[in-house]
Design a protein around this motif. Sequence first.
Motif, PDB file in Angstrom:
ATOM      1  N   LYS A   1       0.832  -1.211   0.000  1.00 25.28           N
ATOM      2  CA  LYS A   1       0.000   0.000   0.000  1.00 25.28           C
ATOM      3  C   LYS A   1       0.861   1.253   0.000  1.00 25.28           C
ATOM      4  O   LYS A   1       0.565   2.225  -0.687  1.00 25.28           O
ATOM      5  CB  LYS A   1      -0.917  -0.021   1.224  1.00 25.28           C
ATOM      6  CG  LYS A   1      -1.793   1.189   1.375  1.00 25.28           C
ATOM      7  CD  LYS A   1      -2.633   1.080   2.635  1.00 25.28           C
ATOM      8  CE  LYS A   1      -3.367   2.373   2.905  1.00 25.28           C
ATOM      9  NZ  LYS A   1      -4.157   2.300   4.127  1.00 25.28           N
ATOM     10  N   LYS A   2       1.941   1.220   0.758  1.00 21.66           N
ATOM     11  CA  LYS A   2       2.825   2.378   0.876  1.00 21.66           C
ATOM     12  C   LYS A   2       3.596   2.639  -0.419  1.00 21.66           C
ATOM     13  O   LYS A   2       3.867   3.787  -0.758  1.00 21.66           O
ATOM     14  CB  LYS A   2       3.812   2.159   2.022  1.00 21.66           C
ATOM     15  CG  LYS A   2       4.770   3.286   2.243  1.00 21.66           C
ATOM     16  CD  LYS A   2       5.704   3.003   3.408  1.00 21.66           C
ATOM     17  CE  LYS A   2       6.720   4.124   3.563  1.00 21.66           C
ATOM     18  NZ  LYS A   2       7.698   3.811   4.595  1.00 21.66           N
ATOM     19  N   ASN A   3       3.942   1.583  -1.148  1.00 15.41           N
ATOM     20  CA  ASN A   3       4.838   1.715  -2.290  1.00 15.41           C
ATOM     21  C   ASN A   3       4.188   1.644  -3.666  1.00 15.41           C
ATOM     22  O   ASN A   3       4.825   2.008  -4.645  1.00 15.41           O
ATOM     23  CB  ASN A   3       5.933   0.650  -2.201  1.00 15.41           C
ATOM     24  CG  ASN A   3       6.880   0.938  -1.070  1.00 15.41           C
ATOM     25  OD1 ASN A   3       7.691   1.836  -1.149  1.00 15.41           O
ATOM     26  ND2 ASN A   3       6.736   0.194   0.022  1.00 15.41           N
ATOM     27  N   ILE A   4       2.960   1.194  -3.764  1.00 17.85           N
ATOM     28  CA  ILE A   4       2.293   1.081  -5.060  1.00 17.85           C
ATOM     29  C   ILE A   4       1.110   2.049  -5.094  1.00 17.85           C
ATOM     30  O   ILE A   4       0.157   1.908  -4.316  1.00 17.85           O
ATOM     31  CB  ILE A   4       1.798  -0.362  -5.331  1.00 17.85           C
ATOM     32  CG1 ILE A   4       2.930  -1.377  -5.186  1.00 17.85           C
ATOM     33  CG2 ILE A   4       1.127  -0.444  -6.688  1.00 17.85           C
ATOM     34  CD1 ILE A   4       4.001  -1.320  -6.242  1.00 17.85           C
ATOM     35  N   HIS A   5       1.178   3.024  -5.981  1.00 14.58           N
ATOM     36  CA  HIS A   5       0.137   4.043  -6.100  1.00 14.58           C
ATOM     37  C   HIS A   5      -1.208   3.407  -6.487  1.00 14.58           C
ATOM     38  O   HIS A   5      -1.272   2.566  -7.361  1.00 14.58           O
ATOM     39  CB  HIS A   5       0.533   5.074  -7.152  1.00 14.58           C
ATOM     40  CG  HIS A   5      -0.490   6.122  -7.381  1.00 14.58           C
ATOM     41  ND1 HIS A   5      -0.756   7.097  -6.440  1.00 14.58           N
ATOM     42  CD2 HIS A   5      -1.338   6.332  -8.404  1.00 14.58           C
ATOM     43  CE1 HIS A   5      -1.721   7.876  -6.902  1.00 14.58           C
ATOM     44  NE2 HIS A   5      -2.081   7.436  -8.099  1.00 14.58           N
ATOM     45  N   GLY A   6      -2.259   3.811  -5.812  1.00 11.35           N
ATOM     46  CA  GLY A   6      -3.608   3.371  -6.144  1.00 11.35           C
ATOM     47  C   GLY A   6      -4.100   2.152  -5.384  1.00 11.35           C
ATOM     48  O   GLY A   6      -5.252   1.764  -5.533  1.00 11.35           O
TER      49      GLY A   6
ATOM     50  N   GLU B   1      -5.276   0.465  -2.040  1.00 11.00           N
ATOM     51  CA  GLU B   1      -5.810   0.741  -0.707  1.00 11.00           C
ATOM     52  C   GLU B   1      -6.151  -0.590  -0.055  1.00 11.00           C
ATOM     53  O   GLU B   1      -6.751  -1.460  -0.684  1.00 11.00           O
ATOM     54  CB  GLU B   1      -7.048   1.629  -0.773  1.00 11.00           C
ATOM     55  CG  GLU B   1      -6.772   3.020  -1.310  1.00 11.00           C
ATOM     56  CD  GLU B   1      -5.864   3.844  -0.414  1.00 11.00           C
ATOM     57  OE1 GLU B   1      -5.904   3.653   0.825  1.00 11.00           O
ATOM     58  OE2 GLU B   1      -5.097   4.656  -0.941  1.00 11.00           O
TER      59      GLU B   1
ATOM     60  N   THR C   1       6.171  -5.504  -5.141  1.00  5.52           N
ATOM     61  CA  THR C   1       6.722  -5.142  -3.833  1.00  5.52           C
ATOM     62  C   THR C   1       7.754  -6.159  -3.380  1.00  5.52           C
ATOM     63  O   THR C   1       8.839  -5.789  -2.899  1.00  5.52           O
ATOM     64  CB  THR C   1       5.593  -5.028  -2.790  1.00  5.52           C
ATOM     65  OG1 THR C   1       4.675  -4.017  -3.217  1.00  5.52           O
ATOM     66  CG2 THR C   1       6.125  -4.698  -1.414  1.00  5.52           C
TER      67      THR C   1
END
Length: 66
Positions: free
Chosen positions: A24-29, A31, A55
């Motif tokens: 979640k922190k490293n891949i945009h979009g 949630e 990731t």
Amino acid sequence: MNNEEKPFEVTRTFGLGVLLKLTKKNIHGIEISSDGEKFTSNVTMNKLTDAVNATIKAHNINLKIK
């Protein structure tokens, strides 16, 4: 809505929680939410799998299954 379009849900575990939080922190979009028993994503299983695999590769993570 077919299974490929449904948000992905999986039973909550500690290790998976860490991996999903990192994703979640490293891949945009991406949630990820939790109700205490399971994780739910805003994307399909295929999209979440691709994000988790990216990731794992980016952070050089090796999974060990006993």
